[in-house]
Design a protein around this motif. Structure first.
Motif: not given
Length: 154
Positions: A49, A120, A122-123, A125-129, A135
């Protein structure tokens, strides 16, 4: 004016300095297959990204840089002082259209570049799930670290 010896010496120093700089810079570019620290070959999704964001910005910078260098060379050649020419340029206050243009154009370039940059950020900064997400929490003073790995569902 410089005599012939001084011009040759200056040219030799410039050539040797440029060649040395090129050799030093070339030695910094280990791009072989074993090089794993190459920002231009991203491996992770976040790195892809960032690379996709950086690539068009790089080409915008190349175009702007080429324009600045081209205009600098043009102005230096067009308005250089020629031997035997005695001229004093006419003193003017300024050109309002030119001054507003070279203020507005960079602002517009940066405003256009800000939109995908913020998206980008904000994209990323998302916590992956997901099932394959790990983690990691690192606690402790700078010398001694305690690492705990948290897996979902365990």
């Amino acid at each position: 004016m410089l005599d012939r010896t001084q011009r040759l010496r200056r040219g030799a120093v410039t050539t040797v300095g440029t060649a040395t700089m090129l050799v030093v810079l070339a030695s910094c570019g280990g791009t072989g297959p074993d090089n794993r620290q190459n920002a231009l070959h991203p491996a992770g999704s976040a790195a892809h990204k960032i690379m996709n964001l950086m690539t068009p910005f790089f080409w915008v910078a190349v175009v702007v840089g080429a324009g600045v260098v081209g205009m600098t060379i043009f102005v230096a050649l067009r308005f250089r002082e020629r031997p035997g020419e005695d001229r004093s340029p006419v003193q003017t206050h300024g050109n309002i259209v030119l001054e507003i243009s070279w203020t507005i154009i960079p602002f517009l370039i940066l405003a256009v570049m800000a939109v995908p940059t913020v998206a980008t950020i904000f994209d990323l900064a998302k916590i992956p799930k997901g099932a394959n997400v790990v983690h990691v929490t690192v606690d402790g003073p700078p010398v001694v670290l305690a690492v705990r790995v948290h897996r979902q569902g365990h």
